[in-house]
Design a protein around this motif. Structure first.
Motif, mmCIF file in Angstrom:
data_model
loop_
_atom_site.group_PDB
_atom_site.id
_atom_site.type_symbol
_atom_site.label_atom_id
_atom_site.label_comp_id
_atom_site.label_asym_id
_atom_site.label_seq_id
_atom_site.Cartn_x
_atom_site.Cartn_y
_atom_site.Cartn_z
ATOM 1 N N UNK A 2 0.795 -1.229 0.000
ATOM 2 C CA UNK A 2 0.000 0.000 0.000
ATOM 3 C C UNK A 2 0.830 1.284 0.000
ATOM 4 N N UNK A 3 2.070 1.195 -0.414
ATOM 5 C CA UNK A 3 2.879 2.413 -0.513
ATOM 6 C C UNK A 3 2.325 3.318 -1.602
ATOM 7 N N UNK A 4 2.030 2.729 -2.767
ATOM 8 C CA UNK A 4 1.485 3.554 -3.845
ATOM 9 C C UNK A 4 0.106 4.087 -3.490
ATOM 10 N N UNK A 5 -0.633 3.357 -2.661
ATOM 11 C CA UNK A 5 -1.950 3.838 -2.231
ATOM 12 C C UNK A 5 -1.826 5.155 -1.471
ATOM 13 N N UNK A 6 -0.717 5.329 -0.749
ATOM 14 C CA UNK A 6 -0.494 6.579 -0.028
ATOM 15 C C UNK A 6 -0.299 7.739 -1.004
ATOM 16 N N UNK A 7 0.409 7.458 -2.098
ATOM 17 C CA UNK A 7 0.589 8.470 -3.137
ATOM 18 C C UNK A 7 -0.761 8.802 -3.770
ATOM 19 N N UNK A 8 -1.567 7.780 -4.003
ATOM 20 C CA UNK A 8 -2.880 7.993 -4.605
ATOM 21 C C UNK A 8 -3.754 8.900 -3.735
ATOM 22 N N UNK A 9 -3.678 8.715 -2.430
ATOM 23 C CA UNK A 9 -4.427 9.581 -1.505
ATOM 24 C C UNK A 9 -3.968 11.027 -1.656
ATOM 25 N N UNK A 10 -2.668 11.223 -1.770
ATOM 26 C CA UNK A 10 -2.126 12.574 -1.929
ATOM 27 C C UNK A 10 -2.544 13.183 -3.281
ATOM 28 N N UNK A 11 -2.648 12.350 -4.309
ATOM 29 C CA UNK A 11 -3.110 12.844 -5.607
ATOM 30 C C UNK A 11 -4.535 13.362 -5.487
ATOM 31 N N UNK A 12 -5.380 12.591 -4.819
ATOM 32 C CA UNK A 12 -6.761 13.037 -4.611
ATOM 33 C C UNK A 12 -6.794 14.348 -3.850
ATOM 34 N N UNK A 13 -5.976 14.469 -2.827
ATOM 35 C CA UNK A 13 -5.921 15.699 -2.050
ATOM 36 C C UNK A 13 -5.471 16.873 -2.907
ATOM 37 N N UNK A 14 -4.500 16.624 -3.783
ATOM 38 C CA UNK A 14 -4.028 17.687 -4.680
ATOM 39 C C UNK A 14 -5.161 18.163 -5.582
#
Length: 229
Positions: A30-42
């Motif tokens: 789930x490392x990439x999932x953390x990036x995905x969350x940040x993308x949504x936030x952006x």
């Protein structure tokens, strides 16, 4: 699924090209999932959207442009460096060293290069946590690719030209099967690292996928001449 187009002799390979996310580490971490969350936030912050509309826009950009970043740059002119800095600002402190993977990579002859749709700082942080950073000559990232993501063929040509290697004596390992098509077209031997993500399976049955592995370390250890002592 088992696909093996001839035996792969690691001693005949001069250059190994590895993807980063969901390849050097498993998708289940789930490392990439953390990036995905940040993308949504952006996307939420940039367009003043609620979570669900932002997520929908993120997915739409990904499907149509290969990466959310590419779509946002093309349609909204966002700053690529600002985006990458924001979305890769994740906590990686809990990522444990992968000693087995480090040992397997250390036994590979030849050069090793990372080719990622992410950024160099993100790649170096992850590689450092895993403990494999010192084995890789360089990271070819989305900035080096002029923000053109895989599987667009252009950056693959740039990759080969920049590092001056012979595609016919190289291997590319990827978790997204469709990203292997341009590599195979150049003459590279391709390895699809299968996982649990349905969207990464597109193209897995195509002829440009030469080998399939479900565990990177086990696959590397199973190569003739590259087994642990």
């Amino acid at each position: 699924m088992l696909k093996n187009k001839g035996m792969l002799d690691p001693n005949a390979i001069e250059t190994w090209v590895f993807d980063l996310d969901n390849t050097l580490y498993p998708a289940g971490s789930n490392i990439f999932a953390r990036v995905s969350v940040r993308i949504t936030e952006y996307v939420q912050n940039r367009f003043s959207l609620e979570h669900e509309p932002a997520r929908a826009l993120q997915k739409d950009m990904f499907r149509r442009y290969g990466t959310t970043l590419n779509g946002l740059m093309a349609e909204h002119g966002i700053d690529g460096e600002e985006y990458l800095h924001f979305v890769h600002d994740i906590d990686v402190a809990d990522i444990e060293p992968d000693h087995a993977l480090e040992a397997a990579i250390s036994r590979l002859p030849g050069r090793k290069i990372i080719y990622t749709n992410g950024s160099v700082p993100h790649a170096r942080r992850i590689m450092g946590q895993i403990g494999v950073d010192h084995h890789f000559e360089d990271v070819f990232d989305i900035v080096a690719a002029d923000y053109v993501p895989k599987p667009n063929p252009g950056p693959y040509d740039t990759l080969v030209s920049r590092y001056g290697f012979d595609p016919a004596r190289s291997v590319m390992v990827e978790d997204m099967a469709r990203n292997l098509e341009p590599a195979a077209a150049l003459g590279m031997t391709t390895v699809w690292l299968s996982g649990t993500l349905d969207w990464a399976k597109e193209g897995a049955e195509q002829d440009y996928v030469h080998h399939v592995a479900d565990d990177l370390t086990a696959w590397l250890n199973g190569l003739s001449g590259s087994r642990p002592a």
